[in-house]
Design an enzyme around this catalytic site. Structure first.
Site, PDB file in Angstrom:
ATOM      1  N   LYS A 113       0.861  -1.187   0.000  1.00  0.00           N
ATOM      2  CA  LYS A 113       0.000   0.000   0.000  1.00  0.00           C
ATOM      3  C   LYS A 113       0.888   1.223   0.000  1.00  0.00           C
ATOM      4  O   LYS A 113       2.033   1.161   0.456  1.00  0.00           O
ATOM      5  CB  LYS A 113      -0.893   0.011   1.259  1.00  0.00           C
ATOM      6  CG  LYS A 113      -2.113   0.893   1.149  1.00  0.00           C
ATOM      7  CD  LYS A 113      -3.285   0.180   0.491  1.00  0.00           C
ATOM      8  CE  LYS A 113      -4.502   1.073   0.427  1.00  0.00           C
ATOM      9  NZ  LYS A 113      -5.717   0.300   0.071  1.00  0.00           N
TER      10      LYS A 113
HETATM   11  P1  NAD Z   1     -13.113   7.913  -2.283  1.00  0.00           P
HETATM   12  O1  NAD Z   1     -12.058   8.925  -2.092  1.00  0.00           O
HETATM   13  O2  NAD Z   1     -13.663   7.702  -3.647  1.00  0.00           O
HETATM   14  O3  NAD Z   1     -14.346   8.204  -1.297  1.00  0.00           O
HETATM   15  C1  NAD Z   1     -14.190   8.318   0.079  1.00  0.00           C
HETATM   16  C2  NAD Z   1     -15.520   8.706   0.683  1.00  0.00           C
HETATM   17  O4  NAD Z   1     -15.400   8.714   2.106  1.00  0.00           O
HETATM   18  C3  NAD Z   1     -15.988  10.105   0.271  1.00  0.00           C
HETATM   19  O5  NAD Z   1     -17.380  10.095   0.070  1.00  0.00           O
HETATM   20  C4  NAD Z   1     -15.630  10.942   1.505  1.00  0.00           C
HETATM   21  O6  NAD Z   1     -16.456  12.079   1.643  1.00  0.00           O
HETATM   22  C5  NAD Z   1     -15.913   9.938   2.605  1.00  0.00           C
HETATM   23  N1  NAD Z   1     -15.255  10.313   3.859  1.00  0.00           N
HETATM   24  C6  NAD Z   1     -13.974  10.703   4.041  1.00  0.00           C
HETATM   25  N2  NAD Z   1     -13.766  11.007   5.329  1.00  0.00           N
HETATM   26  C7  NAD Z   1     -14.919  10.792   5.975  1.00  0.00           C
HETATM   27  C8  NAD Z   1     -15.343  10.931   7.311  1.00  0.00           C
HETATM   28  N3  NAD Z   1     -14.495  11.352   8.265  1.00  0.00           N
HETATM   29  N4  NAD Z   1     -16.637  10.627   7.643  1.00  0.00           N
HETATM   30  C9  NAD Z   1     -17.488  10.216   6.696  1.00  0.00           C
HETATM   31  N5  NAD Z   1     -17.144  10.062   5.406  1.00  0.00           N
HETATM   32  C10 NAD Z   1     -15.894  10.349   5.046  1.00  0.00           C
HETATM   33  O7  NAD Z   1     -12.504   6.552  -1.692  1.00  0.00           O
HETATM   34  P2  NAD Z   1     -12.905   5.056  -2.047  1.00  0.00           P
HETATM   35  O8  NAD Z   1     -12.006   4.589  -3.133  1.00  0.00           O
HETATM   36  O9  NAD Z   1     -14.385   4.956  -2.191  1.00  0.00           O
HETATM   37  O10 NAD Z   1     -12.449   4.301  -0.717  1.00  0.00           O
HETATM   38  C11 NAD Z   1     -13.278   4.194   0.440  1.00  0.00           C
HETATM   39  C12 NAD Z   1     -12.790   3.049   1.301  1.00  0.00           C
HETATM   40  O11 NAD Z   1     -12.794   1.841   0.521  1.00  0.00           O
HETATM   41  C13 NAD Z   1     -11.360   3.174   1.828  1.00  0.00           C
HETATM   42  O12 NAD Z   1     -11.277   2.537   3.079  1.00  0.00           O
HETATM   43  C14 NAD Z   1     -10.552   2.381   0.813  1.00  0.00           C
HETATM   44  O13 NAD Z   1      -9.336   1.926   1.332  1.00  0.00           O
HETATM   45  C15 NAD Z   1     -11.521   1.248   0.550  1.00  0.00           C
HETATM   46  N6  NAD Z   1     -11.277   0.523  -0.710  1.00  0.00           N
HETATM   47  C16 NAD Z   1     -11.244   1.174  -1.907  1.00  0.00           C
HETATM   48  C17 NAD Z   1     -11.048   0.434  -3.060  1.00  0.00           C
HETATM   49  C18 NAD Z   1     -11.090   1.060  -4.425  1.00  0.00           C
HETATM   50  O14 NAD Z   1     -11.011   0.316  -5.415  1.00  0.00           O
HETATM   51  N7  NAD Z   1     -11.214   2.364  -4.573  1.00  0.00           N
HETATM   52  C19 NAD Z   1     -10.841  -0.954  -2.988  1.00  0.00           C
HETATM   53  C20 NAD Z   1     -10.893  -1.588  -1.747  1.00  0.00           C
HETATM   54  C21 NAD Z   1     -11.127  -0.828  -0.612  1.00  0.00           C
END
Ligand code: NAD
Length: 423
Positions: A113
């Site tokens: 990561k």
């Molecule tokens: P993103 O940046 O697209 O979206 C993040 C979201 O979380 C946004 O809506 C933001 O407003 C919200 N957020 C941030 N801080 C916050 C808070 N304090 N309280 C409430 N909401 C909050 O990110 P993503 O890619 O959707 O990732 C979200 C989660 O999923 C992370 O934990 C990431 O590690 C995990 N993840 C992502 C992927 C991927 O393919 N993008 C894959 C596996 C896991």
């Protein structure tokens, strides 16, 4: 400055949560448990300084990381996060969860990561590009298509992956599409990748619900995070008859008992940057959000969101972890004691890395698959892995998270043992 080794956890940190999860799996590993210390240490952690020229001519420095937690089963694989709260311990935990996730779904990868401690909203597009390129160049020491393959995570996207691919390629003097996943389609990206994590969250939630006899039709869904993962999962729940009744992001929380109109919410978020102020729902207090009665609670924002206190107030039948590490160790215990099943991150959000793997395979063979083929293969791998985890949980009478760790850690440590130690 602390005298602690960098692998000593800060109490309550994501790394602390991960280490406690490793402790829980140890009794189920049989003779492989003698290798368990491997899981408690990242193989390699690189910290880099990223100086960039700001648009006004000043120079700013940012701190970046790339951690390769384990490479026993193949090259490192895991996303890159741009967020002001990024730190080494967080990246170590996220890398370790990638080791477990990749092994849980049996991809030929280790876990890695990366991240940069930055609020990208404060940078111009040109500054963001310079930051991405300098970060890529600095971690170029250890990434590569056969070494470690980054992908999008919080606040990173296909454009950032394109800059990463271009920078790495310029430095090695050849176009290397396979160095990152989640690229734009014309640059060797894969159909279905953008939606793959949210799709996987939905597929696993649907299967978990079927096993519990929980109907999707008219089921209430509460989603934290309306980004790449949360918004796609929400949309698929709604498309399959469920109602998304509450959504929270970094700007606030909203509620509509009849189900939020997600197309309208998506347009509002694109325009204003967040869900707050959405006219099609009532505003909701950020703490009351956790008490909204629902069938499915999908934390899809950041880690550590569902601690002991919030877990006591949750009124869901099933928690499906879209985010990595959203539930703390004590939160997990409370949910377990209250009979609320948790589908753990390492399987629930594995759809993204599965399609990243497909992208890497397609890049190597320069032969690209249709979206239908991709979605069918995603579903087969993901649900096959979920079935194995459910069977393990039933056999050993353990929660799904521990079962996922048993399946995954057994694979990682068997590889460690078979490879042996050098020298
Ligand atoms: P993103 O940046 O697209 O979206 C993040 C979201 O979380 C946004 O809506 C933001 O407003 C919200 N957020 C941030 N801080 C916050 C808070 N304090 N309280 C409430 N909401 C909050 O990110 P993503 O890619 O959707 O990732 C979200 C989660 O999923 C992370 O934990 C990431 O590690 C995990 N993840 C992502 C992927 C991927 O393919 N993008 C894959 C596996 C896991």
């Amino acid at each position: 400055m602390s005298n602690l080794s960098f692998i000593e956890p800060m109490p309550g940190s994501p790394w602390d949560t991960y280490l406690a999860q490793v402790d829980q799996v140890a009794p189920y590993l049989g003779p492989l448990a003698r290798w368990i210390e491997t899981l408690r240490r990242p193989k390699r952690a690189l910290i880099v300084d990223i100086p960039i020229m700001l648009d006004d001519g000043r120079v700013a420095h940012f701190e970046g990381y790339r951690v390769q937690h384990n490479l026993s089963r193949g090259p490192g694989k895991g996303g890159v996060r741009f967020h002001p709260a990024v730190n080494l311990e967080e990246v170590m935990a996220l890398a370790a969860w990638m080791t477990v996730k990749n092994a849980a779904v049996n991809l030929p990868y280790g876990g890695a990561k990366g991240g940069v401690r930055v609020d990208p909203a404060t940078l111009s597009r040109q500054e963001l590009e310079r930051l991405t390129r300098r970060y890529t160049s600095e971690i170029g020491l250890i990434i590569g298509p056969d070494r470690d393959i980054p992908a999008p995570d919080v606040n990173t996207n296909a454009q950032i992956m394109a800059w990463m691919m271009d920078t790495y390629s310029a430095n090695v003097g050849a176009t290397v599409t396979g160095v990152v996943a989640g690229k734009p389609i014309p640059l060797g990206g894969s159909l279905g990748r953008v939606r793959a994590t949210g799709r996987g969250v939905f597929l696993v939630a649907r299967e978990a619900a079927r096993r519990q006899g929980l109907a999707l039709t008219d089921a209430r869904v509460v989603v934290q995070g309306f980004g790449n993962v949360g918004s796609v999962a929400a949309e698929l729940f709604a498309a399959n008859g469920a109602r998304v009744v509450a959504v929270q992001d970094h700007t606030g929380s909203i509620h509509n008992g009849n189900g939020v109109n997600l197309a309208a919410l998506t347009a509002h978020v694109a325009e204003t940057g967040g869900v707050a102020g959405f006219a099609g729902a009532e505003p909701l207090d950020n703490e009351q959000f956790w008490e909204v009665e629902c069938e499915f609670l999908v934390p899809a924002a950041l880690e550590g969101q569902l601690g002991e206190e919030r877990a006591q107030r949750v009124r869901a039948k099933l928690v499906v972890e879209g985010a990595n590490g959203p539930t703390t160790q004590s939160g997990d215990r409370v949910l377990h004691d209250r009979g609320i099943a948790v589908v753990p991150d390492v399987i629930a959000n594995a759809g993204g890395v599965i399609v990243s793997y497909f992208e890497w395979v397609q890049d190597f063979s320069s032969f690209f698959w249709s979206e239908d083929e991709i979605n069918a293969r995603l579903e087969r791998i993901l649900l096959g892995a979920f079935e194995q985890i459910c069977d393990t949980a039933a056999q050993l009478k353990i929660p799904l998270r521990t079962a996922a760790f048993v399946v995954a850690c057994s694979r990682v440590l068997a590889a460690r043992e078979q490879r042996g130690l050098y020298p």
